[in-house]
Design a protein around this motif. Sequence first.
Motif, PDB file in Angstrom:
ATOM      1  N   VAL A 356       0.968  -1.438   0.321  1.00 23.18           N
ATOM      2  CA  VAL A 356      -0.023   0.002   0.140  1.00 23.18           C
ATOM      3  C   VAL A 356       1.202   1.198  -0.420  1.00 23.18           C
ATOM      4  N   MET A 357       1.503   1.195   0.842  1.00 23.97           N
ATOM      5  CA  MET A 357       3.014   2.511   0.370  1.00 23.97           C
ATOM      6  C   MET A 357       3.747   2.645  -0.766  1.00 23.97           C
ATOM      7  N   SER A 358       4.140   1.367  -1.033  1.00 24.42           N
ATOM      8  CA  SER A 358       4.604   1.849  -2.655  1.00 24.42           C
ATOM      9  C   SER A 358       3.625   2.032  -3.843  1.00 24.42           C
ATOM     10  N   ASP A 359       2.197   2.196  -3.241  1.00 20.66           N
ATOM     11  CA  ASP A 359       1.041   2.609  -4.474  1.00 20.66           C
ATOM     12  C   ASP A 359       1.073   4.273  -3.682  1.00 20.66           C
ATOM     13  N   LEU A 360       0.684   4.537  -2.761  1.00 23.04           N
ATOM     14  CA  LEU A 360       1.172   5.679  -2.350  1.00 23.04           C
ATOM     15  C   LEU A 360       1.464   6.125  -2.685  1.00 23.04           C
ATOM     16  N   LEU A 361       2.761   6.251  -2.846  1.00 22.55           N
ATOM     17  CA  LEU A 361       4.461   6.289  -2.622  1.00 22.55           C
ATOM     18  C   LEU A 361       4.512   6.821  -4.460  1.00 22.55           C
ATOM     19  N   LYS A 362       3.931   6.267  -5.450  1.00 22.33           N
ATOM     20  CA  LYS A 362       3.192   6.801  -6.697  1.00 22.33           C
ATOM     21  C   LYS A 362       2.652   7.286  -7.176  1.00 22.33           C
ATOM     22  N   VAL A 363       1.171   7.380  -6.052  1.00 21.82           N
ATOM     23  CA  VAL A 363       0.593   8.389  -6.159  1.00 21.82           C
ATOM     24  C   VAL A 363       1.279   9.821  -6.056  1.00 21.82           C
ATOM     25  N   MET A 364       1.435  10.151  -4.576  1.00 23.76           N
ATOM     26  CA  MET A 364       2.386  11.446  -4.405  1.00 23.76           C
ATOM     27  C   MET A 364       3.665  11.837  -5.520  1.00 23.76           C
ATOM     28  N   GLU A 365       3.821  11.053  -6.649  1.00 27.08           N
ATOM     29  CA  GLU A 365       4.947  11.429  -7.025  1.00 27.08           C
ATOM     30  C   GLU A 365       4.252  11.866  -8.673  1.00 27.08           C
TER      31      GLU A 365
END
Length: 368
Positions: A356-365
């Motif tokens: 989930v964190m990995s996906d969240l970081l992609k969204v933030m980017e």
Amino acid sequence: MANTLYLGIVGVGGVGTALLEQLGRLSNPPKLVLLSRSTKTLVAQTPSYSHSIPFEAWEIAAAAPSITTVDALAPEDTAAYLGSAPGRSILVDNTSDLTLAKAYPIFLKQGISVVTPNKKGFSADISLWNDIFASAADGNALVYHQATVGGSLPVLSTLRDLMATGDEIVKIEGVLSGTLSLLFDTFMPAIGKSDAKWSSLVAHALQIGFMEPDPRDDLNGMDFARKLTILARVAGLQVTGPESFPVTSLIPNELLSLPLSAEGIAQFMLELPNYDEDMEVAKLKAEEEGKVLRYIGSIDVSTGEIQVGMRHLDRDNPIANLKGSQIVSIYTKRYGANPLVLKGGGGGGEVTAMCVMSDLLKVMEGLA
């Protein structure tokens, strides 16, 4: 202020708590303005959204200054709150709630991106799947749901990368349940033999917390089928839902009518040993062919045929040698007869939170 990202998290169980810990380690995290569990919601005081909820356990976060505790918000109210923030917002849904998943289009149309391990919305009726991604396009929002399939394995992103670069998916097969992987490997190992009874293995897995609290949620095959539905849709098939293809349940027909309650679970476990002979017969049939019995799923993209159930596999098949882990073999035009194989451990709170964190970081980017 315009570059600030605003975050709402729904679900503060094992995954949610681990995610909060991981978020707390970021040097530049988004501003957490909503944190919700089943009966209560924490919100940063409005209208300024100047305060943020600390990335701490619920009790600590609730005691922070300028944080208000209210009754749990309906999805529409959650969307309205996040949509009013003076910048781009992100919803992280750590639940398995279909009601919230059905509301994803409401969030996305308002430009609120969605990150989730919740399989329900992406495996429900195909109309919801289509609405989710159409709404994301309309609202210029992002949707990431890597953790819905394969635990820590990058199954969905790999499939999308293969297709985006022009490869053709031919077939997908594998084991998408760490629980069933462990049960079948112990019941009939690829090397050696086991005299363990099926019901005793189920009881042990339940005792050590390797199964859902209601073991029927693992044994009915529907969680597996939901994951396969998502895989098939990412591969381009318009699968109406997990009920649209054959799924072999490991629950004896005579026990299907037991209630979904603590008493029903107890009765199921009490009566399950009476049906051990059924699994012994299935094992014997595999032995007679010199093979092993495994529970797998397969998708034939060319024909659209999807199946979930028991199969006889050669003992040297990679799927036959799993020990509680998951594996996905992706056959494509480029890879030919040698599939691209993704193999590894299952889920668990910290591992799922990592996805989930990995996906969240992609969204933030993507929103930066």
